[in-house]
Scaffold this motif. Sequence first.
Motif, PDB file in Angstrom:
ATOM      1  N   GLU A  67      16.711  15.309  11.767  1.00  0.00           N
ATOM      2  CA  GLU A  67      16.099  16.361  10.943  1.00  0.00           C
ATOM      3  C   GLU A  67      16.102  15.964   9.470  1.00  0.00           C
ATOM      4  O   GLU A  67      15.123  16.193   8.753  1.00  0.00           O
ATOM      5  CB  GLU A  67      16.837  17.681  11.140  1.00  0.00           C
ATOM      6  N   PHE A  68      17.203  15.376   9.027  1.00  0.00           N
ATOM      7  CA  PHE A  68      17.307  14.924   7.636  1.00  0.00           C
ATOM      8  C   PHE A  68      16.254  13.861   7.334  1.00  0.00           C
ATOM      9  O   PHE A  68      15.561  13.914   6.320  1.00  0.00           O
ATOM     10  CB  PHE A  68      18.712  14.382   7.373  1.00  0.00           C
ATOM     11  N   PHE A  69      16.111  12.876   8.233  1.00  0.00           N
ATOM     12  CA  PHE A  69      15.111  11.823   8.037  1.00  0.00           C
ATOM     13  C   PHE A  69      13.699  12.399   8.058  1.00  0.00           C
ATOM     14  O   PHE A  69      12.858  12.020   7.247  1.00  0.00           O
ATOM     15  CB  PHE A  69      15.242  10.737   9.108  1.00  0.00           C
ATOM     16  N   GLU A  70      13.451  13.319   8.971  1.00  0.00           N
ATOM     17  CA  GLU A  70      12.113  13.919   9.068  1.00  0.00           C
ATOM     18  C   GLU A  70      11.764  14.668   7.785  1.00  0.00           C
ATOM     19  O   GLU A  70      10.641  14.570   7.290  1.00  0.00           O
ATOM     20  CB  GLU A  70      12.028  14.859  10.277  1.00  0.00           C
ATOM     21  N   HIS A  71      12.731  15.403   7.244  1.00  0.00           N
ATOM     22  CA  HIS A  71      12.495  16.123   5.987  1.00  0.00           C
ATOM     23  C   HIS A  71      12.192  15.139   4.846  1.00  0.00           C
ATOM     24  O   HIS A  71      11.245  15.326   4.093  1.00  0.00           O
ATOM     25  CB  HIS A  71      13.702  16.987   5.636  1.00  0.00           C
ATOM     26  N   GLY A  72      12.993  14.102   4.739  1.00  0.00           N
ATOM     27  CA  GLY A  72      12.783  13.109   3.683  1.00  0.00           C
ATOM     28  C   GLY A  72      11.497  12.336   3.856  1.00  0.00           C
ATOM     29  O   GLY A  72      10.792  12.045   2.886  1.00  0.00           O
ATOM     30  N   PHE A  73      11.162  12.023   5.095  1.00  0.00           N
ATOM     31  CA  PHE A  73       9.949  11.263   5.334  1.00  0.00           C
ATOM     32  C   PHE A  73       8.696  12.117   5.171  1.00  0.00           C
ATOM     33  O   PHE A  73       7.625  11.589   4.914  1.00  0.00           O
ATOM     34  CB  PHE A  73       9.994  10.584   6.703  1.00  0.00           C
ATOM     35  N   GLY A  74       8.818  13.429   5.300  1.00  0.00           N
ATOM     36  CA  GLY A  74       7.683  14.309   4.999  1.00  0.00           C
ATOM     37  C   GLY A  74       7.314  14.200   3.528  1.00  0.00           C
ATOM     38  O   GLY A  74       6.134  14.081   3.170  1.00  0.00           O
ATOM     39  N   SER A  75       8.326  14.205   2.677  1.00  0.00           N
ATOM     40  CA  SER A  75       8.085  14.031   1.240  1.00  0.00           C
ATOM     41  C   SER A  75       7.534  12.639   0.948  1.00  0.00           C
ATOM     42  O   SER A  75       6.663  12.478   0.099  1.00  0.00           O
ATOM     43  CB  SER A  75       9.375  14.243   0.457  1.00  0.00           C
ATOM     44  N   ALA A  76       8.041  11.647   1.658  1.00  0.00           N
ATOM     45  CA  ALA A  76       7.575  10.273   1.454  1.00  0.00           C
ATOM     46  C   ALA A  76       6.117  10.130   1.874  1.00  0.00           C
ATOM     47  O   ALA A  76       5.341   9.422   1.217  1.00  0.00           O
ATOM     48  CB  ALA A  76       8.450   9.292   2.225  1.00  0.00           C
ATOM     49  N   ARG A  77       5.726  10.803   2.960  1.00  0.00           N
ATOM     50  CA  ARG A  77       4.311  10.771   3.385  1.00  0.00           C
ATOM     51  C   ARG A  77       3.418  11.339   2.293  1.00  0.00           C
ATOM     52  O   ARG A  77       2.368  10.784   1.986  1.00  0.00           O
ATOM     53  CB  ARG A  77       4.120  11.563   4.674  1.00  0.00           C
ATOM     54  N   ASN A  78       3.825  12.471   1.726  1.00  0.00           N
ATOM     55  CA  ASN A  78       3.043  13.079   0.643  1.00  0.00           C
ATOM     56  C   ASN A  78       2.968  12.146  -0.561  1.00  0.00           C
ATOM     57  O   ASN A  78       1.923  12.028  -1.206  1.00  0.00           O
ATOM     58  CB  ASN A  78       3.649  14.414   0.232  1.00  0.00           C
ATOM     59  N   PHE A  79       4.077  11.494  -0.867  1.00  0.00           N
ATOM     60  CA  PHE A  79       4.115  10.565  -1.998  1.00  0.00           C
ATOM     61  C   PHE A  79       3.171   9.390  -1.757  1.00  0.00           C
ATOM     62  O   PHE A  79       2.420   8.988  -2.646  1.00  0.00           O
ATOM     63  CB  PHE A  79       5.538  10.068  -2.232  1.00  0.00           C
ATOM     64  N   ILE A  80       3.211   8.817  -0.553  1.00  0.00           N
ATOM     65  CA  ILE A  80       2.350   7.681  -0.234  1.00  0.00           C
ATOM     66  C   ILE A  80       0.876   8.086  -0.337  1.00  0.00           C
ATOM     67  O   ILE A  80       0.063   7.373  -0.925  1.00  0.00           O
ATOM     68  CB  ILE A  80       2.672   7.128   1.173  1.00  0.00           C
ATOM     69  N   THR A  81       0.539   9.237   0.228  1.00  0.00           N
ATOM     70  CA  THR A  81      -0.848   9.705   0.171  1.00  0.00           C
ATOM     71  C   THR A  81      -1.290   9.903  -1.275  1.00  0.00           C
ATOM     72  O   THR A  81      -2.376   9.473  -1.666  1.00  0.00           O
ATOM     73  CB  THR A  81      -0.990  11.018   0.969  1.00  0.00           C
ATOM     74  N   GLY A  82      -0.443  10.530  -2.079  1.00  0.00           N
ATOM     75  CA  GLY A  82      -0.781  10.733  -3.486  1.00  0.00           C
ATOM     76  C   GLY A  82      -0.904   9.432  -4.255  1.00  0.00           C
ATOM     77  O   GLY A  82      -1.794   9.273  -5.088  1.00  0.00           O
ATOM     78  N   LEU A  83      -0.028   8.484  -3.956  1.00  0.00           N
ATOM     79  CA  LEU A  83      -0.056   7.199  -4.651  1.00  0.00           C
ATOM     80  C   LEU A  83      -1.320   6.410  -4.321  1.00  0.00           C
ATOM     81  O   LEU A  83      -1.969   5.861  -5.214  1.00  0.00           O
ATOM     82  CB  LEU A  83       1.189   6.394  -4.283  1.00  0.00           C
ATOM     83  N   VAL A  84      -1.688   6.391  -3.049  1.00  0.00           N
ATOM     84  CA  VAL A  84      -2.915   5.681  -2.652  1.00  0.00           C
ATOM     85  C   VAL A  84      -4.129   6.356  -3.283  1.00  0.00           C
ATOM     86  O   VAL A  84      -5.015   5.686  -3.816  1.00  0.00           O
ATOM     87  CB  VAL A  84      -3.030   5.612  -1.111  1.00  0.00           C
ATOM     88  N   ASP A  85      -4.169   7.681  -3.252  1.00  0.00           N
ATOM     89  CA  ASP A  85      -5.285   8.402  -3.866  1.00  0.00           C
ATOM     90  C   ASP A  85      -5.344   8.146  -5.367  1.00  0.00           C
ATOM     91  O   ASP A  85      -6.428   7.983  -5.937  1.00  0.00           O
ATOM     92  CB  ASP A  85      -5.170   9.902  -3.607  1.00  0.00           C
ATOM     93  N   CYS A  86      -4.189   8.101  -6.002  1.00  0.00           N
ATOM     94  CA  CYS A  86      -4.125   7.844  -7.450  1.00  0.00           C
ATOM     95  C   CYS A  86      -4.675   6.462  -7.780  1.00  0.00           C
ATOM     96  O   CYS A  86      -5.468   6.306  -8.701  1.00  0.00           O
ATOM     97  CB  CYS A  86      -2.692   7.988  -7.926  1.00  0.00           C
ATOM     98  N   HIS A  87      -4.262   5.460  -7.010  1.00  0.00           N
ATOM     99  CA  HIS A  87      -4.740   4.108  -7.271  1.00  0.00           C
ATOM    100  C   HIS A  87      -6.224   3.976  -6.960  1.00  0.00           C
ATOM    101  O   HIS A  87      -6.937   3.253  -7.658  1.00  0.00           O
ATOM    102  CB  HIS A  87      -3.927   3.087  -6.479  1.00  0.00           C
ATOM    103  N   ALA A  88      -6.700   4.661  -5.939  1.00  0.00           N
ATOM    104  CA  ALA A  88      -8.132   4.627  -5.631  1.00  0.00           C
ATOM    105  C   ALA A  88      -8.926   5.295  -6.745  1.00  0.00           C
ATOM    106  O   ALA A  88     -10.002   4.825  -7.116  1.00  0.00           O
ATOM    107  CB  ALA A  88      -8.401   5.309  -4.292  1.00  0.00           C
ATOM    108  N   GLY A  89      -8.403   6.363  -7.307  1.00  0.00           N
ATOM    109  CA  GLY A  89      -9.074   7.039  -8.408  1.00  0.00           C
ATOM    110  C   GLY A  89      -8.988   6.279  -9.710  1.00  0.00           C
ATOM    111  O   GLY A  89      -9.853   6.417 -10.584  1.00  0.00           O
TER     112      GLY A  89
END
Length: 143
Positions: A67-89
């Motif tokens: 559960e702890f890993f899933e919670h942390g990795f949910g935030s990491a997924r959002n971070f990765i998506t935002g980072l890729v979108d930021c670099h694409a923009g």
Amino acid sequence: AKGVLLLPEEPFEILVREAILKLHNPCLQCLTLVQKELCSMVDMCTQDNLTNSFPELATCIQTFSKEFFEHGFGSARNFITGLVDCHAGFITMGSSSMTSFIGGKEALRLAMERVRGARSSDDGTTTSSDGPATSHPLSVPTP
């Protein structure tokens, strides 16, 4: 001598943006692999030492860890998506479509002129685009 590849700006930006967006899925796959590896490490640690003596504790540790890993990795997924979108923009920042973008000292100078202009319209003083206002820029107008 090095060969030079000449491409028009827009097709180049499209190619680079697509290449950056293609990084999204491999990054998420890497994140999933890390999560699975961490969970398997927790399982290995709890199986050998705790399962025989304290089976409920081993189950609780495994459940909590997952559960702890899933919670942390949910935030990491959002971070990765935002980072890729930021670099694409970011690709468009140097393009001709962004020639009206003003940054650095020029942006600060224009902001200060607008502030001075707004204050001068409030207190009757005049501003010049080349110099400071006739009143102190931080002075508060009196009623």
